[in-house]
Motif scaffolding. Structure first.
Motif, PDB file in Angstrom:
ATOM      1  N   UNK A   1       0.818  -1.211   0.000  1.00 23.57           N
ATOM      2  CA  UNK A   1       0.000   0.000   0.000  1.00 23.57           C
ATOM      3  C   UNK A   1       0.853   1.263   0.000  1.00 23.57           C
ATOM      4  N   UNK A   2       2.015   1.227   0.644  1.00 25.46           N
ATOM      5  CA  UNK A   2       2.879   2.402   0.673  1.00 25.46           C
ATOM      6  C   UNK A   2       3.382   2.747  -0.727  1.00 25.46           C
ATOM      7  N   UNK A   3       3.688   1.722  -1.512  1.00 20.16           N
ATOM      8  CA  UNK A   3       4.130   1.968  -2.886  1.00 20.16           C
ATOM      9  C   UNK A   3       3.012   2.593  -3.706  1.00 20.16           C
ATOM     10  N   UNK A   4       1.822   2.027  -3.622  1.00 22.56           N
ATOM     11  CA  UNK A   4       0.702   2.574  -4.390  1.00 22.56           C
ATOM     12  C   UNK A   4       0.373   3.999  -3.957  1.00 22.56           C
ATOM     13  N   UNK A   5       0.532   4.311  -2.690  1.00 22.35           N
ATOM     14  CA  UNK A   5       0.257   5.672  -2.224  1.00 22.35           C
ATOM     15  C   UNK A   5       1.208   6.670  -2.880  1.00 22.35           C
ATOM     16  N   UNK A   6       2.457   6.268  -3.090  1.00 23.64           N
ATOM     17  CA  UNK A   6       3.412   7.148  -3.749  1.00 23.64           C
ATOM     18  C   UNK A   6       3.041   7.379  -5.212  1.00 23.64           C
ATOM     19  N   UNK A   7       2.527   6.345  -5.862  1.00 27.94           N
ATOM     20  CA  UNK A   7       2.193   6.434  -7.287  1.00 27.94           C
ATOM     21  C   UNK A   7       0.852   7.123  -7.510  1.00 27.94           C
ATOM     22  N   UNK A   8      -0.159   6.725  -6.768  1.00 24.73           N
ATOM     23  CA  UNK A   8      -1.520   7.188  -7.016  1.00 24.73           C
ATOM     24  C   UNK A   8      -1.809   8.541  -6.395  1.00 24.73           C
ATOM     25  N   UNK A   9      -1.096   8.876  -5.338  1.00 24.50           N
ATOM     26  CA  UNK A   9      -1.392  10.119  -4.636  1.00 24.50           C
ATOM     27  C   UNK A   9      -2.470   9.904  -3.591  1.00 24.50           C
ATOM     28  N   UNK A  10      -2.880  10.984  -2.928  1.00 24.80           N
ATOM     29  CA  UNK A  10      -3.821  10.870  -1.798  1.00 24.80           C
ATOM     30  C   UNK A  10      -5.166  10.236  -2.137  1.00 24.80           C
TER      31      UNK A  10
ATOM     32  N   UNK B   1      -6.898   6.138  -5.939  1.00 23.13           N
ATOM     33  CA  UNK B   1      -7.790   5.646  -6.987  1.00 23.13           C
ATOM     34  C   UNK B   1      -6.920   5.103  -8.114  1.00 23.13           C
ATOM     35  N   UNK B   2      -7.102   3.819  -8.421  1.00 23.07           N
ATOM     36  CA  UNK B   2      -6.267   3.163  -9.418  1.00 23.07           C
ATOM     37  C   UNK B   2      -7.087   2.882 -10.670  1.00 23.07           C
TER      38      UNK B   2
ATOM     39  N   UNK C   1      -9.258  15.604 -10.623  1.00 21.99           N
ATOM     40  CA  UNK C   1      -9.796  14.755 -11.680  1.00 21.99           C
ATOM     41  C   UNK C   1     -10.292  13.422 -11.126  1.00 21.99           C
ATOM     42  N   UNK C   2      -9.619  12.871 -10.128  1.00 28.16           N
ATOM     43  CA  UNK C   2     -10.104  11.627  -9.527  1.00 28.16           C
ATOM     44  C   UNK C   2     -11.390  11.863  -8.751  1.00 28.16           C
TER      45      UNK C   2
ATOM     46  N   UNK D   1     -10.967   1.479  -1.523  1.00 29.76           N
ATOM     47  CA  UNK D   1     -12.177   1.993  -0.900  1.00 29.76           C
ATOM     48  C   UNK D   1     -12.562   3.415  -1.256  1.00 29.76           C
ATOM     49  N   UNK D   2     -11.927   4.021  -2.255  1.00 29.47           N
ATOM     50  CA  UNK D   2     -12.174   5.437  -2.536  1.00 29.47           C
ATOM     51  C   UNK D   2     -13.598   5.696  -3.022  1.00 29.47           C
ATOM     52  N   UNK D   3     -14.089   4.875  -3.952  1.00 31.07           N
ATOM     53  CA  UNK D   3     -15.452   5.080  -4.440  1.00 31.07           C
ATOM     54  C   UNK D   3     -16.460   4.786  -3.338  1.00 31.07           C
ATOM     55  N   UNK D   4     -16.242   3.735  -2.558  1.00 27.29           N
ATOM     56  CA  UNK D   4     -17.155   3.406  -1.463  1.00 27.29           C
ATOM     57  C   UNK D   4     -17.246   4.559  -0.470  1.00 27.29           C
TER      58      UNK D   4
END
Length: 447
Positions: free
Chosen positions: A154-163, A166-167, A182-183, A210-213
């Motif tokens: 999750x730490x890696x994805x947070x760096x890529x996706x931002x706050x 949303x992937x 935009x997200x 869980x962003x959309x939820x």
């Protein structure tokens, strides 16, 4: 005298029958090729053995992941220039060097073999998924594939996706809009297309982090059930739900989509309905994992889980149709390193299967250019946070994501890939859709 780059360039151009469009720097420090062009850095002769043993995309990918080759200069420009040499050729999937009849090409191949050192090549990098066994898209195999991609950290994805975490493709008001805006706009677009409002129940299939939820519950007052096969995603999403104080409105499950309908039917027989039917279903970036052999079942399950008049928003990557195509598997690099068993069907096939399941398709929106912009933001995030990323994953894993996202951005820009939001409804018994006459306005007051 160091001359590996010139020898390599001459032999490669002879074998490929075309000039190399990039400059080459070899492991001995020598350089050759057009001045000012992006530089293909070949750090080790092992890269040649990989390419000779697996010509085309997979051999190049293995050398890239292992750090044996790199690019200096603009990565997108380099990939554009090398595109014709990278994509798989008709016989590139064989396990031996390309058979050639031209004596000059045979001589060039022998020269590259001598330059690269003795075969066989080194073993594949550890990040490469070893071949699956058994049929694709069984529950066990799908769970392994999802874990390979999403349980990277999750730490890696947070760096890529931002706050936003949303992937999936964002939705830009203009090309200069910030990624986070935009997200947010994409999440709200989905909510408006589904006509979410307080009291409704949403099933989010492939809920990610869980962003959309969270958005649906917080901004639209919806009761949400999110499902994912990734244990890391689910843990992260549950923490976010708890921190937001929305545990009474959002449930995150680690669950296969094939188990949702039996659970719903069982609860209905018991005189309870906590597991369906639902007023709306979102499937964002999920269908690519389902596979052609399972898609009819997937569509039928979603149809059965919706109330009459309920809406489905299917957000899915599509590939261009190919005559007489029998498989929709992704390319070897993505299958081996990114999305194992992923499949990208043409839009027409997706729409047809949704209709066969009983849905009425009411709207299709292409947002292809938006995904190209999204991917360029993600690449920029990774490059900006490169040192931090290497503290969370292996260098090979970080290199995979940089190449995958940059190459995918170009595929969306060149219309090799597309992405579409398909809005469908389960009609009522009389055929009524419950939809407004003018759906494209997505105006909350007339939905």
């Amino acid at each position: 005298m160091a001359d590996a780059a010139q020898r390599l360039t001459t032999l490669a151009e002879e074998l490929l029958s075309t000039p190399l469009p990039v400059r080459v720097r070899a492991w001995d420090g020598s350089e050759a090729g057009p001045p000012g062009a992006p530089v293909l850095v070949i750090r080790s002769r092992r890269a040649l053995r990989r390419l000779l043993w697996k010509p085309g995309e997979l051999g190049l990918a293995r050398a890239w992941v292992a750090g044996e080759i790199d690019f200096e200069g603009d990565l997108y420009e380099a990939l554009e220039l090398l595109a014709e040499l990278i994509w798989e050729r008709e016989d590139a999937g064989r396990n031996t060097v390309h058979p050639v009849r031209d004596p000059r090409k045979r001589a060039a191949a022998r020269g590259l073999l001598r330059l690269g050192g003795p075969l066989p090549p080194p073993p594949p990098p550890p990040e490469e998924l070893r071949r699956h066994t058994g049929r694709p898209h069984t529950r066990r195999r799908d769970k392994e594939a999802i874990s390979h991609h999403y349980d990277v950290g999750n730490d890696f994805y947070a760096l890529v996706l931002g706050p936003s975490m949303v992937y999936s493709c964002a939705y830009f008001s203009d090309p200069t809009a910030p990624l986070e805006d935009a997200q947010h706009d994409k999440l709200d677009l989905i909510a408006r297309k589904l006509a979410l409002r307080p009291g409704l129940r949403l099933l989010d299939v492939g809920c990610g982090w869980g962003s959309l939820a969270l958005h649906a519950a917080r901004a639209h007052g919806v009761q949400v059930t999110g499902i994912t096969l990734s244990t890391e995603q689910a843990a992260f999403a549950r923490e976010r739900v708890a921190e937001a104080g929305l545990a009474d409105r959002v449930e995150i499950r680690v669950q296969d989509y094939r188990d949702v309908l039996p659970q719903a039917l069982g609860s209905a027989r018991a005189g309870d309905a906590p597991f369906g039917p639902y007023d709306a279903i979102s499937s964002v970036g999920m269908a690519e994992h389902v596979g052609a052999v399972q898609y009819a079942e997937y569509a039928a399950d979603l149809y059965a889980l919706l109330k009459p008049g309920g809406r489905l928003l299917n957000h899915q990557i599509a590939r261009r149709p190919v005559p007489d195509e029998e498989t929709y598997r992704v390319d070897p690099f993505i299958d081996s390193y990114v999305f194992p068993d992923g499949e990208l069907a043409p839009l027409g096939r997706t729409v047809g299967q949704l209709e066969q399941a009983g849905f009425e398709v009411r709207d299709v929106e292409s947002i292809r250019e938006h995904y190209a912009l999204t991917l360029r933001h993600w690449v920029a995030n990774l490059e900006k946070n490169w040192d931090a990323a290497l503290r969370t994953v292996t260098p090979g894993r970080a290199r995979i994501w940089r190449l995958y996202m940059a190459a995918s951005a170009l595929s969306f820009e060149h219309n090799t890939l597309g992405v579409n939001q398909v809005l469908a409804v389960r009609p009522g018994p009389s055929g009524a859709s419950g939809m407004p006459l003018r759906t494209r306005a997505w105006n909350a007051r007339d939905q």
